[in-house]
Design a protein around this motif. Structure first.
Motif, PDB file in Angstrom:
ATOM      1  N   SER A 103      -8.962  -4.126   6.988  1.00 55.50           N
ATOM      2  CA  SER A 103      -7.892  -4.910   7.580  1.00 55.50           C
ATOM      3  C   SER A 103      -7.360  -4.292   8.857  1.00 55.50           C
ATOM      4  CB  SER A 103      -6.737  -5.056   6.581  1.00 55.50           C
ATOM      5  OG  SER A 103      -6.191  -3.795   6.269  1.00 55.50           O
ATOM      6  N   ALA A 161      -5.543  -5.441  13.173  1.00 56.66           N
ATOM      7  CA  ALA A 161      -4.125  -5.107  13.150  1.00 56.66           C
ATOM      8  C   ALA A 161      -3.447  -5.093  14.508  1.00 56.66           C
ATOM      9  CB  ALA A 161      -3.918  -3.737  12.484  1.00 56.66           C
ATOM     10  N   LYS A 184       0.146   1.811  11.308  1.00 53.34           N
ATOM     11  CA  LYS A 184      -0.108   0.747  10.318  1.00 53.34           C
ATOM     12  C   LYS A 184      -0.280   1.358   8.931  1.00 53.34           C
ATOM     13  CE  LYS A 184      -1.323  -3.292   8.608  1.00 53.34           C
ATOM     14  NZ  LYS A 184      -1.556  -2.835   7.206  1.00 53.34           N
ATOM     15  N   CYS A 224       1.888  -1.943   4.074  1.00 52.65           N
ATOM     16  CA  CYS A 224       2.676  -2.908   4.845  1.00 52.65           C
ATOM     17  C   CYS A 224       1.737  -3.848   5.580  1.00 52.65           C
ATOM     18  CB  CYS A 224       3.580  -2.191   5.845  1.00 52.65           C
ATOM     19  SG  CYS A 224       4.659  -3.315   6.789  1.00 52.65           S
ATOM     20  N   HIS A 225       2.084  -5.116   5.633  1.00 53.08           N
ATOM     21  CA  HIS A 225       1.236  -6.118   6.276  1.00 53.08           C
ATOM     22  C   HIS A 225       1.249  -5.970   7.797  1.00 53.08           C
ATOM     23  CE1 HIS A 225      -0.816  -9.951   6.838  1.00 53.08           C
ATOM     24  NE2 HIS A 225       0.131 -10.313   7.676  1.00 53.08           N
ATOM     25  N   TRP A 226       2.301  -5.360   8.367  1.00 52.98           N
ATOM     26  CA  TRP A 226       2.474  -5.347   9.808  1.00 52.98           C
ATOM     27  C   TRP A 226       2.397  -3.929  10.379  1.00 52.98           C
ATOM     28  CZ3 TRP A 226       5.934  -7.894   6.527  1.00 52.98           C
ATOM     29  CH2 TRP A 226       5.799  -9.295   6.502  1.00 52.98           C
ATOM     30  N   CYS A 236       9.107  -1.509   7.578  1.00 59.18           N
ATOM     31  CA  CYS A 236       8.092  -2.514   7.264  1.00 59.18           C
ATOM     32  C   CYS A 236       8.733  -3.893   7.352  1.00 59.18           C
ATOM     33  CB  CYS A 236       7.507  -2.281   5.869  1.00 59.18           C
ATOM     34  SG  CYS A 236       6.229  -3.485   5.420  1.00 59.18           S
ATOM     35  N   ASN A 249       8.481  -7.877   9.880  1.00 55.68           N
ATOM     36  CA  ASN A 249       7.667  -8.669  10.794  1.00 55.68           C
ATOM     37  C   ASN A 249       8.362  -8.914  12.127  1.00 55.68           C
ATOM     38  OD1 ASN A 249       9.649 -10.390   9.869  1.00 55.68           O
ATOM     39  ND2 ASN A 249       8.287 -12.159   9.617  1.00 55.68           N
TER      40      ASN A 249
END
Length: 298
Positions: A3, A7, A248, A252-254, A278, A280
């Motif tokens: 992933s 990013a 990153k 955490c997604h962001w 963390c 957006n």
């Protein structure tokens, strides 16, 4: 790890850049050179370019991981005929679907090794995209081994209606238990049947900075540093460069920290991802307008 290739920045972020560029007329010819409609197209295409090359990298990583499993199984059973053991490419088949042909050469446990993923004249993959042509993966050694290099090339490769060209190289720079990869695209080119297209080149380094001493991946944290340049036939150039490393965490997604600079011709923008929380949210600064707004990350 996979992933992290995606990013850096998404299409929505680029659209926000162009939106604040066009919200005020000033004396800058560069700021006025792109209207909102063109900006939306450019931002979408720029994101698609990175996504397609990142997708090829993820396929290479998945194939490399499955190849190591196949090699270990071959060593354990004494069989060197990988052609009879392609069912072991389970992760790869799961990602792209069963309608492709996978070949391994040489068909034994030695390196260097080439894996060809052939979509033939057309294959609808699990992500709903129609692919045709082939992705060719050349490994100098098992990819998880420090010093290993994966070179990705394309043969008449199309994703939906986009023709993808270029060379992507992934180099394992890991040392002292920390994961580190260099990822580079050279001579990238994406073109559509209507003649629209652009060239693309980029390099980034992904480095593990936390979590090396534990078995779980949830506490792993990576930094991303890199630069990319997209050039359109009409002269518009989009350059992205990390001013400070982007941070990153896996959990955490962001991206949670770091500064990314984006230049659209001579117009400059900065995205500040924050101090480590963390969420957006990020701050977007238009240098020419001396204006900063909070944006929502995709």
């Amino acid at each position: 790890m996979k992933s992290l290739f995606k990013a850096l920045i998404g299409a929505g972020l680029c659209i926000a850049l162009f939106s604040i560029t066009s919200c005020k007329k000033d004396n800058s010819e560069q700021a006025a050179a792109v209207n909102e409609e063109e900006a939306a197209v450019i931002s979408q295409e720029n994101a698609e370019a990175e996504a397609e090359y990142d997708d090829a990298a993820e396929i290479g990583m998945a194939a490399g991981a499955d190849l190591e499993v196949a090699l270990q199984s071959a060593n354990n059973t004494g069989s060197v005929n990988l052609g009879a053991r392609l069912e072991l490419f389970a992760d790869l088949y799961f990602k792209i679907g069963p309608c492709v042909t996978i070949t391994v050469s040489p068909n034994d446990t030695t390196f260097p090794k080439t894996i060809t993923i052939d979509y033939g004249s057309g294959c609808i993959c699990r992500d709903g995209k129609l692919r045709k042509g082939a992705i060719i993966l050349h490994y100098t050694a098992p990819l998880r081994r420090p010093g290993a290099v994966l070179t990705i090339t394309f043969r008449d490769y199309f994703v939906n209606r986009k023709h993808i060209e270029g060379v992507k190289t992934i180099t394992n720079l890991s040392a002292d238990g920390a994961v580190k990869y260099s990822v580079q695209v050279q001579n990238g080119k994406i073109s559509w049947p209507n003649g629209r297209g652009f060239t693309y080149a980029g390099i980034k380094t992904v480095t593990q900075v936390q979590g090396m001493d534990t078995r779980t991946v949830r506490d792993d944290v990576y930094t991303i540093e890199g630069r990319s340049e997209t050039t359109y036939a009409n002269g518009i150039t989009v350059v992205k460069n990390t001013e400070t490393p982007l941070v990153k965490p896996v959990a955490c997604h962001w991206i949670v920290q770091g500064v990314l600079k984006i230049k659209i011709n001579n117009a400059a923008f900065y995205i500040d991802f924050g101090a480590g929380d963390c969420d957006n949210k990020a701050l977007l600064t238009n240098v020419q307008l001396n204006k900063t707004i909070e944006i929502t990350l995709p």
